[in-house]
Design a protein around this motif. Structure first.
Motif, mmCIF file in Angstrom:
data_model
loop_
_atom_site.group_PDB
_atom_site.id
_atom_site.type_symbol
_atom_site.label_atom_id
_atom_site.label_comp_id
_atom_site.label_asym_id
_atom_site.label_seq_id
_atom_site.Cartn_x
_atom_site.Cartn_y
_atom_site.Cartn_z
ATOM 1 N N ASP A 146 -32.958 22.356 50.081
ATOM 2 C CA ASP A 146 -34.323 22.399 50.587
ATOM 3 C C ASP A 146 -35.008 21.067 50.323
ATOM 4 O O ASP A 146 -35.102 20.621 49.173
ATOM 5 C CB ASP A 146 -35.111 23.530 49.926
ATOM 6 N N MET A 147 -35.493 20.435 51.378
ATOM 7 C CA MET A 147 -36.175 19.147 51.268
ATOM 8 C C MET A 147 -37.666 19.336 51.493
ATOM 9 O O MET A 147 -38.087 20.258 52.193
ATOM 10 C CB MET A 147 -35.612 18.170 52.308
ATOM 11 N N PRO A 148 -38.494 18.482 50.901
ATOM 12 C CA PRO A 148 -39.938 18.551 51.156
ATOM 13 C C PRO A 148 -40.247 18.217 52.598
ATOM 14 O O PRO A 148 -39.438 17.590 53.299
ATOM 15 C CB PRO A 148 -40.514 17.511 50.196
ATOM 16 N N ALA A 149 -41.402 18.677 53.061
ATOM 17 C CA ALA A 149 -41.791 18.417 54.436
ATOM 18 C C ALA A 149 -41.918 16.927 54.689
ATOM 19 O O ALA A 149 -42.424 16.173 53.848
ATOM 20 C CB ALA A 149 -43.110 19.123 54.737
ATOM 21 N N GLN A 150 -41.456 16.495 55.864
ATOM 22 C CA GLN A 150 -41.528 15.083 56.220
ATOM 23 C C GLN A 150 -42.940 14.743 56.680
ATOM 24 O O GLN A 150 -43.481 15.393 57.573
ATOM 25 C CB GLN A 150 -40.521 14.791 57.334
ATOM 26 N N PRO A 151 -43.574 13.735 56.068
ATOM 27 C CA PRO A 151 -44.930 13.357 56.497
ATOM 28 C C PRO A 151 -44.949 12.941 57.961
ATOM 29 O O PRO A 151 -43.955 12.418 58.485
ATOM 30 C CB PRO A 151 -45.264 12.170 55.583
ATOM 31 N N GLU A 152 -46.053 13.189 58.624
ATOM 32 C CA GLU A 152 -46.184 12.840 60.028
ATOM 33 C C GLU A 152 -46.014 11.333 60.227
ATOM 34 O O GLU A 152 -46.646 10.531 59.546
ATOM 35 C CB GLU A 152 -47.555 13.278 60.545
#
Length: 308
Positions: A146-152
């Protein structure tokens, strides 16, 4: 009477093929005869020098060779049962390969899918209202971290390629994509495709672990699709010389098995009366090579027998 001469033939231009000649190559493939037997659609491939890649167009010609002409961009054209339309593959929106339908009496085409993965192996239903096709589905277990959400707007490194089988590259294709190939169906006027098969296995008889195409055929009443594959594989990436025939109900999605003897069974074709399925293969053997034989089996899975 003609006499053959052993003397060398003088060439118009005495030179060998060079790398630059590759850019002039054009090939034709996949001819499809119209239902009335008067016309043929086929794929014509050529090299796009500016983009350094192959391009495909669909051409149409009369069976006597007359009126050979460009029809539309794209490839893999398939006639509708009434011969008024063709379904074919081309680049579409929002991106990638999509399914299009074109009426032969019109210069306009309609994009009927907007899918993420490229569809392939199109087949019209007998009533001409549905198009079945094969498409890859995601392997949910391929990347388990599980990876953190990718910033826009961020530009992150692409996910790693996870390889857990013996076969991971194929000639003329490169790396084999992860995920599984399954059957889908879409209405002839478009809409959301319905997934007909599912699970951690592939439709298509991968009898040596590689993808050499999927064999499937509609029953005449349009209620089922008979296909080859291997649902029971311990390791779906390595089903050496094992495949079976199955039939999936297009409405209920219930899948039943037709063949029960192990063997590389493939290429099912349903008889016009819907009672029998013809296919190729041979009983499983440890021999390194054996010629395929022609078999038939009842649509209910009974009376499997060789015709050769």
């Amino acid at each position: 009477m003609l006499a053959l001469s052993s003397a060398p033939v003088a060439l118009a231009e005495d030179r060998v093929l060079e790398v630059a000649d590759f850019l002039e190559y054009e090939t034709v493939a996949d001819p499809q005869l119209s239902p009335d037997g008067t016309r043929i659609v086929y794929t014509r491939r050529w090299v796009d020098r500016m983009e350094d890649q192959w391009r495909s167009d669909t051409w149409i010609v009369n069976v006597d060779g007359s009126r050979n002409r460009f029809l539309t961009h794209g490839s893999s054209a398939r006639w509708s049962p009434d011969g008024t339309r063709i379904a074919y593959l081309d680049d579409g929106e929002p991106a990638g390969t999509q399914i299009f339908v074109r009426y032969l009496d019109s210069a306009e085409s309609t994009q009927i899918t907007r899918v993420v993965h490229a569809p392939r192996d199109l087949q019209w239903s007998p009533d001409g209202r549905t198009i079945a096709f094969v498409m890859r589905t995601e392997d949910e277990d391929a990347w388990k971290i599980d990876m953190p959400a990718q910033p826009e707007g961020a530009k992150w490194t692409e996910k790693p390629r996870v390889i857990d089988g013996v076969y991971f590259r194929q000639d003329r294709r490169g790396f084999m994509d992860s995920g599984y190939l399954h059957l889908f169906a879409v209405d002839d006027d478009g809409g959301t495709p319905r997934q007909l098969t599912s699970g951690p296995w592939n439709v298509g008889a991968r009898t040596i672990g590689l993808d050499y195409g999927i064999g499937f055929d509609w029953t005449p009443d349009g209620s089922e699709i008979v296909f080859d594959g291997l649902m029971e594989a311990d390791d779906p990436t390595e089903p050496y010389r094992r495949s079976h025939l199955y039939a999936v109900n297009v409405r209920t999605l219930e899948t039943r098995k037709l063949t029960f003897h192990n063997g590389p069974w493939a290429g099912p074709v349903v008889s016009p009366d819907g009672r029998t399925v013809a296919f190729t293969g041979f009983p499983w053997t440890g021999q390194t090579y054996r010629v395929d034989e022609l078999y038939v089996i009842g649509i209910d899975g009974s009376d499997q027998r060789s015709l050769t």
